[in-house]
Design an enzyme around this catalytic site. Structure first.
Site, PDB file in Angstrom:
ATOM      1  N   LYS A   1      -5.496  -1.660 -11.038  1.00 34.72           N
ATOM      2  CA  LYS A   1      -4.684  -0.489 -11.369  1.00 34.72           C
ATOM      3  C   LYS A   1      -4.474  -0.370 -12.877  1.00 34.72           C
ATOM      4  O   LYS A   1      -4.027  -1.313 -13.528  1.00 34.72           O
ATOM      5  CB  LYS A   1      -3.341  -0.601 -10.648  1.00 34.72           C
ATOM      6  CG  LYS A   1      -2.433   0.612 -10.769  1.00 34.72           C
ATOM      7  CD  LYS A   1      -1.163   0.349  -9.966  1.00 34.72           C
ATOM      8  CE  LYS A   1      -0.209   1.518  -9.970  1.00 34.72           C
ATOM      9  NZ  LYS A   1       1.030   1.184  -9.216  1.00 34.72           N
TER      10      LYS A   1
ATOM     11  N   GLU B   1      -1.770   0.633  -0.866  1.00 34.82           N
ATOM     12  CA  GLU B   1      -1.462  -0.313  -1.941  1.00 34.82           C
ATOM     13  C   GLU B   1      -0.522  -1.373  -1.371  1.00 34.82           C
ATOM     14  O   GLU B   1       0.251  -1.100  -0.453  1.00 34.82           O
ATOM     15  CB  GLU B   1      -0.769   0.445  -3.077  1.00 34.82           C
ATOM     16  CG  GLU B   1      -0.315  -0.390  -4.256  1.00 34.82           C
ATOM     17  CD  GLU B   1       0.512   0.415  -5.244  1.00 34.82           C
ATOM     18  OE1 GLU B   1       0.577   0.014  -6.415  1.00 34.82           O
ATOM     19  OE2 GLU B   1       1.109   1.457  -4.856  1.00 34.82           O
TER      20      GLU B   1
ATOM     21  N   CYS C   1      -1.966   4.808  -6.494  1.00 36.02           N
ATOM     22  CA  CYS C   1      -0.584   5.268  -6.559  1.00 36.02           C
ATOM     23  C   CYS C   1      -0.228   5.998  -7.856  1.00 36.02           C
ATOM     24  O   CYS C   1      -0.561   7.162  -8.037  1.00 36.02           O
ATOM     25  CB  CYS C   1       0.350   4.080  -6.303  1.00 36.02           C
ATOM     26  SG  CYS C   1       2.019   4.567  -5.758  1.00 36.02           S
TER      27      CYS C   1
END
Length: 256
Positions: free
Chosen positions: A109, A43, A145
């Site tokens: 995300k 990321e 993440c």
């Protein structure tokens, strides 16, 4: 069933997209030299957290994404990397780009890191769609993440057929965070009954609440066992996954 050679290229990025692209390209080439057919970068490969993300954000046809496409095409492999693209509301999207022969996919995300004192949502607009793509007869899902804390996302990716889930990350350091990373990567693989290849930024000394990385990139089996793991330093994890393992687990333990 299919074997696929994969790699996690654990590196440290800074605030300059040009320098970061050069480092990412070098890491991808080294991973390909080791036989990797799919390479996952962290990321925030475009620019580290703590940077003015609005000022560095680029569209998916910008120079950073174009550079990743070029190295993927040159090597004949798929590259997955985290970047930031402008959002319509003045923030940015924290986006994964997957690119290579026959592959062009992007994932924004969904779960933003509003935790441990951080407020990702102040500068990042969330996505709302799960993404998976096909590559060499393997279905690959994408997550980023903090998504690791949400089991339902990984179960849903498993139900979409994902046999491998790539998880670029820039995991924030702090008390207990290494244990949480290890636990969550293993748990989410078991939830999805899929291989999970999680690529973190290498350990960077914490600066305020910005999530900058702890290392420990890993490959986890569909039963939640750690198959391979890096330490906290820059490096490349190389491994081979077998989708027959996914089919076997799903047949014996029909959770999905």
């Amino acid at each position: 069933m299919t074997d696929l050679r994969v790699a996690a290229a654990q590196l440290t990025t800074g605030p300059d997209p040009v320098s970061n692209l050069a480092a990412a390209t070098d890491a991808v080439r080294r991973a390909a030299d080791g036989g990797a057919e799919l390479v996952v970068l962290p990321e925030a490969t475009l620019a580290c957290f703590g940077t003015d993300l609005r000022s560095v954000a680029e569209p998916l046809d910008g120079p950073f994404a174009t550079g990743l496409r070029k190295v993927a095409a040159d090597l004949g492999i798929v590259v997955v990397a985290g970047l930031f693209e402008p959002s319509d509301d003045g923030r940015v999207h924290n986006t994964l780009l997957a690119t290579g022969p026959g592959v062009e996919a992007s994932y924004r995300k969904i779960h933003l890191y509003d935790a441990f004192g951080s407020r990702e949502s102040d500068t990042v607009a969330p996505g709302n769609e799960l993404v998976a793509f096909e590559y060499r007869d393997v279905t690959v899902g994408l997550a980023t993440c903090y998504d690791l804390r949400f089991a339902d996302q990984f179960t849903a990716l498993g139900r979409l057929g994902a046999e491998l889930i790539a998880v670029p990350a820039s995991w924030g350091a702090g008390p207990g965070k290494e244990e949480q990373w290890d636990l969550l990567t293993r748990a989410r693989a078991a939830d999805a009954q899929a291989w999970v290849l999680a690529c973190d930024q290498a350990y960077t000394t914490p600066q305020g609440t910005d999530p900058l990385g702890i290392g420990r990139s890993s490959l986890t089996t569909p039963l939640g066992h750690t198959a391979a793991r890096l330490d906290h330093t820059v490096g490349i994890l190389q491994a081979t996954i077998d989708t027959e393992d996914v089919a076997g687990v799903r047949a014996r333990v029909p959770l999905l």
